[in-house]
Design an enzyme around this catalytic site. Structure first.
Site, short mmCIF file in Angstrom:
data_model
loop_
_atom_site.label_atom_id
_atom_site.label_comp_id
_atom_site.label_asym_id
_atom_site.label_seq_id
_atom_site.Cartn_x
_atom_site.Cartn_y
_atom_site.Cartn_z
N HIS A 275 0.82 -1.21 0.00
CA HIS A 275 0.00 0.00 0.00
C HIS A 275 0.86 1.27 0.00
CE1 HIS A 275 -3.37 2.51 1.95
NE2 HIS A 275 -3.88 2.07 0.83
N LYS B 260 3.21 4.41 -1.13
CA LYS B 260 3.29 5.35 -2.24
C LYS B 260 4.55 6.19 -2.05
CE LYS B 260 -1.39 4.82 -1.54
NZ LYS B 260 -2.06 4.42 -0.30
N ASP C 47 16.55 11.42 -8.01
CA ASP C 47 17.98 11.76 -7.87
C ASP C 47 18.50 11.61 -6.45
OD1 ASP C 47 18.24 12.16 -10.56
OD2 ASP C 47 18.12 14.35 -10.47
N HIS D 25 -9.37 11.17 2.16
CA HIS D 25 -8.51 9.99 2.08
C HIS D 25 -7.22 10.17 2.86
CE1 HIS D 25 -5.99 6.96 -0.29
NE2 HIS D 25 -7.06 6.25 0.03
N LYS E 52 -4.37 10.37 5.74
CA LYS E 52 -4.01 9.55 6.90
C LYS E 52 -3.05 10.38 7.75
CE LYS E 52 -4.24 6.59 3.09
NZ LYS E 52 -5.64 6.27 3.08
N ASP F 279 -0.70 17.92 19.82
CA ASP F 279 -0.22 19.09 20.58
C ASP F 279 0.53 20.11 19.73
OD1 ASP F 279 -1.34 17.94 22.78
OD2 ASP F 279 0.54 17.28 23.69
#
EC number: 2.7.8.-
Length: 479
Positions: free
Chosen positions: A221, A223, A228, A397, A399, A404
């Protein structure tokens, strides 16, 4: 004895053996274990095949191989940082971060996640701007481009990316693309062949080589994009037109993605190389060009990964530790909220200790059972005193966890069992008040586009919704 009776008897024996294995050998979460045992008992024939495809655990043997030089370098740095933290001699560039040294120590010990503090971080919450920036960085690449996504589509955005990658290959730049075979199941073979013909190296993670793919439940999952060796991207956006907000079903796509310049990119590069070496016979060995040292700021970061091959649930443990360290507030954005008991209890304890907990979820499902289970678990937190908000401006979508105004986590891991135990995930843990405040500002802006699910509104839900929640919660351990 007829053939049918023989097969039923054999299935019964095999299911009993599987049930014993699940309970005594596999060390699954008890809730998940009993859910699978019930499936085997009540739908024995179908349950047997469902378990082989979706329930069989991956080998505890590490599936990722490191070359000795890379491994030694990481080990040496990790041991040095652990020693300095233990001796209270670690020099944080922001002195107040010493309060979170235990979180840094946890990730070093749990995942060998090196702490770096010379990073510059850009935040993207819109797909158009994120991919414009990524394509611009790719166009400027001189040596190599490493791309990894869970979902890649051969649509408008996918073809824009392919055109740019082919252009760079023709300029002599090394280009590698790694995609998840299940997540990218709609990716056309013609798209892959076009990339390969041009010289792009392309691999699928856990591909289906037989009629039944026994690793179908374990997906990559992650990404990542590394350009470089000093520019890195990680977050929630995949490659597809819907992530640009032009899909009629979802509308605007609200996600969070990071662009990083600094030594944290070296950890992202190592993660890509490990995943690539698992998927490909074309093994990547240590290359100095892959690891560039460029300082672009003073943001502290750790790149933390987890997966079904992990001994510990590294990202989940990081989430729990963040919650435990909260004194004032916790802000969470997640499309799927199916916490296990440990994380659920941590949030309840935080609320009951006076910490303000705000959780934001989407207003529409992309996976119905997961959505109804999410509402059920949100109800638990509402009763404890947490505030639940429903994002109304499209599909949420992101996450993201913010604590604080000082530490945060952004990445690919949702708050659900699948992300914690079944998927290969990657998150960036951020230690910097300025960057965290930028994330907080985005969260606050999203609050203006959300409605609160109060205790009164939750108690007024219909019998139909209550039924859907109950069924979805019952099967949530195997979702």
């Amino acid at each position: 004895m007829g053939i049918t009776s023989l097969l039923l008897g054999l299935t019964f024996v095999l299911n009993i053996a599987l049930a014993i294995s699940i309970i005594f050998l596999e060390r699954k979460d008890p809730t998940s274990s009993w859910a699978w045992v019930m499936v085997l008992l009540f739908i024995p024939i179908l349950g047997f095949f469902l378990y082989l495809i979706f329930g069989k655990p991956i080998s505890n043997r590490k599936i990722f191989s490191w070359d000795k030089k890379s491994r030694l370098g990481v080990k040496t740095t990790v041991q040095s940082q652990l020693r300095l933290l233990e001796e209270n001699q670690f020099e944080f560039n922001q002195p107040d971060l010493i309060e979170h040294k235990d979180l840094v120590y946890l990730h070093l010990k749990n995942d060998e996640a090196i702490y770096t503090q010379n990073n510059g971080v850009d935040i993207f919450t819109d797909g158009q701007t994120k991919f414009d920036a990524l394509l611009e960085d790719i166009e400027k690449a001189k040596k190599h481009i490493h791309i990894q996504y869970y979902i890649m589509r051969s649509d408008g955005l996918g073809n824009r990316l392919a055109d740019m990658l082919i252009k760079k290959v023709n300029e002599g730049v090394e280009v590698r693309v790694l995609y998840d075979d299940m997540g990218s199941r709609s990716l056309k073979n013609s798209y892959i062949k076009r990339l390969k013909r041009a010289g792009v190296m392309v691999e699928a993670f856990f591909p289906s080589r037989f009629i039944v793919n026994f690793k179908i439940n374990y997906r990559n999952h992650r990404k990542l994009a590394i350009i470089d060796g000093y520019i890195g991207y990680l977050g929630g956006f995949n490659v597809g037109d819907e992530y640009l907000g032009i899909n009629k079903k979802f509308g605007y796509w609200r996600d969070t993605h990071l662009r990083v310049i600094g030594d944290a990119v070296q950890s992202m590069q190592t993660r890509f190389i490990l995943d690539w070496n698992q998927a490909s016979r074309d093994t990547i060995l240590y290359n100095e060009d892959y690891y560039q040292t460029v300082s672009a700021g003073n943001v502290g970061m750790q790149i933390v990964t987890s997966g079904p091959d992990s001994e510990y649930e590294q990202i989940k443990n990081g989430y729990i530790k963040m919650i435990m360290e909260a004194n004032d507030y916790i802000c969470i954005q997640t499309p799927y909220f199916i916490p296990d008991e440990s994380l659920r209890d941590a949030l309840k304890i935080a609320v009951l200790s006076g910490v303000h907990v705000k959780i934001m979820i989407p207003n529409k499902p992309d996976h119905p059972f997961v959505y109804w289970a999410t509402l059920s678990y949100c109800g638990d937190l509402i009763q404890a005193g947490a505030e639940i908000f429903i994002y109304q401006n499209g599909f949420l979508h992101a996450k993201t966890i913010i604590v604080d105004g000082r530490i945060a986590s952004v990445g690919t891991a949702n708050i659900d069992v699948r992300s914690f135990r079944l998927n290969f995930e990657v998150n960036g843990f951020l230690y910097d008040s300025e960057v965290v405040n930028r994330l907080q500002n985005e969260f606050d802006a999203d609050l203006e586009k959300s409605t609160q699910m109060t205790r009164k509104l939750y108690d007024q839900r219909s019998i139909g919704i209550r039924f859907k929640e109950s069924i979805s919660r019952l099967i949530s351990p195997v979702l």
